[in-house]
Design an enzyme around this catalytic site. Structure first.
Site, short mmCIF file in Angstrom:
data_model
loop_
_atom_site.label_atom_id
_atom_site.label_comp_id
_atom_site.label_asym_id
_atom_site.label_seq_id
_atom_site.Cartn_x
_atom_site.Cartn_y
_atom_site.Cartn_z
N LYS A 1 1.02 -1.23 0.20
CA LYS A 1 -0.03 -0.06 0.14
C LYS A 1 0.91 1.28 0.03
O LYS A 1 0.55 2.30 -0.71
CB LYS A 1 -0.90 0.05 1.26
CG LYS A 1 -2.17 -0.93 1.12
CD LYS A 1 -2.78 -1.30 2.34
CE LYS A 1 -3.69 -2.53 2.12
NZ LYS A 1 -4.38 -3.17 3.28
N GLN B 1 -4.55 -1.99 9.73
CA GLN B 1 -4.57 -3.41 9.05
C GLN B 1 -5.17 -4.55 10.06
O GLN B 1 -4.77 -4.52 11.08
CB GLN B 1 -3.06 -3.68 8.85
CG GLN B 1 -2.57 -5.06 8.07
CD GLN B 1 -3.49 -5.19 6.68
OE1 GLN B 1 -3.34 -4.00 5.99
NE2 GLN B 1 -4.05 -5.99 6.27
N ASP C 1 -11.37 2.93 4.15
CA ASP C 1 -11.74 1.27 4.03
C ASP C 1 -13.33 1.26 3.89
O ASP C 1 -13.93 0.36 3.35
CB ASP C 1 -11.51 0.53 5.15
CG ASP C 1 -10.14 -0.32 4.88
OD1 ASP C 1 -10.00 -0.69 3.89
OD2 ASP C 1 -9.32 -0.87 5.96
#
Ligand code: NAD
Length: 295
Positions: free
Chosen positions: A52, A96, A119
């Protein structure tokens, strides 16, 4: 001829399509910035996070890289998230998963400022998505929508079957497909582990989206001629030579029936990463109150 939908190509187009917007925002003093928080020792998670960061660097998105020892008390994680919430230079926050057992994942999702929840998992953002007023579409289902659009697959009026009902893929995917919006308007069936006669449902579908986490469970026999098959699954399986990644679709037999199909790897995976960049740029554009073209 079956069309192989190349996720790497479509993801590259998305990244290229973001460049002008990132430049415009940066020139105006708002460089889009994604912060990641990693709190586990899992090598796969470490790889995801580093990919990422690499993706961000390539397009000119700034990053913050926060790593916490898995033993860190939960309060310290919440303090870290609070600091990122308050930091005007940070536009996206990604924690994460998975988190250690002593940390409540739901509480963590709720603690992220919904405006920075790139997200799209904060309950406010889930609610907005369901209500047809999405702020951020979750990256994987959003990526699937972009893949379908890139392959000129008409969702309006189509029979779509989503296999899987998780909060991160199956449910938001189904929600996007039923929206009265571009890439939606599909008659959508959600199947899951308790579905009886899955093959009956998938055979009736124009579009099958497999997100069950079961290696190669969707076979050609379960599909009708001309079905569009999107394989979200990423499963590592043991082979004689070591191990390999396979999807939830038995690619070889499904390809015989499908009009279009995504491979694994190289299908949905790259799209998930590209759509995270997309959401981060959208967040920065909202903060700067500068409209930029999003691909
Ligand atoms: P999950 O385990 O949270 O959910 C799986 C869902 O599949 C459940 O809702 C379950 O009811 C359903 N299911 C399980 N077995 C089934 C069966 N035999 N028949 C029908 N339904 C069944 O998984 P997830 O997080 O939604 O991920 C699904 C898959 O997608 C995994 O392989 C995961 O690695 C992959 N994934 C890929 C990406 C990507 O970027 N490509 C992103 C997220 C997840």
């Amino acid at each position: 001829m079956t069309e192989i939908i190349d996720g790497n190509d479509v993801a590259q187009d998305i990244r290229n399509g973001l460049l002008d917007g990132i430049e415009t925002l940066t020139d105006a003093g708002t460089t889009p910035c994604l912060a990641t928080v990693l709190m586990n020792d899992d090598p796969a998670s470490e790889t995801y996070v580093s990919m990422k960061h690499k993706d961000c660097e390539e397009v000119g998105i700034a990053t913050r890289d926060i790593e916490l020892d898995p033993e860190t008390p939960a309060e310290e994680l919440f303090d870290t998230i609070d600091e990122l919430n308050a930091d005007p230079e940070v536009h996206g926050i990604l924690v994460q998963m998975p988190l250690p057992d002593h940390v409540d994942e739901r509480e963590v999702l709720r603690s992220i400022d919904p405006a920075k929840d790139v997200d799209g998992f904060h309950p406010e953002n889930v609610g907005r998505l369901v209500a047809g007023n999405a702020r951020y579409k979750p990256c994987t289902p959003h990526g699937v929508q972009k893949l379908l659009a890139a392959a000129d697959v008409e969702t309006e009026g189509a029979e779509a079957v989503v296999v899987g009902r998780s909060n991160i893929v199956g449910k938001p995917m189904a929600n996007l497909l039923i929206q009265k919006d571009e890439g939606g308007n599909a008659t959508t069936t959600v199947c899951h582990s308790r579905t009886e006669d899955l093959a009956e449902k998938t055979r009736a579908a124009d579009i099958v989206i497999a997100a069950a986490g079961v290696p190669e469970m969707i076979t050609g026999e379960m599909l009708s001629e001309g079905t569009v098959v999107i394989d979200v699954g990423i499963n590592r399986v043991e082979t004689d030579e070591g191990s390999e990644l396979v999807g939830d679709v038995d690619y070889d037999s499904a390809k015989e029936k499908a009009s279009a199909i995504t491979p694994v790897p190289g299908g949905v995976g790259p799209m998930t990463r590209a759509m995270l960049l997309w959401n981060t740029v959208k967040s920065a554009s909202d903060v700067a109150e500068i409209d930029v073209d999003l691909p």
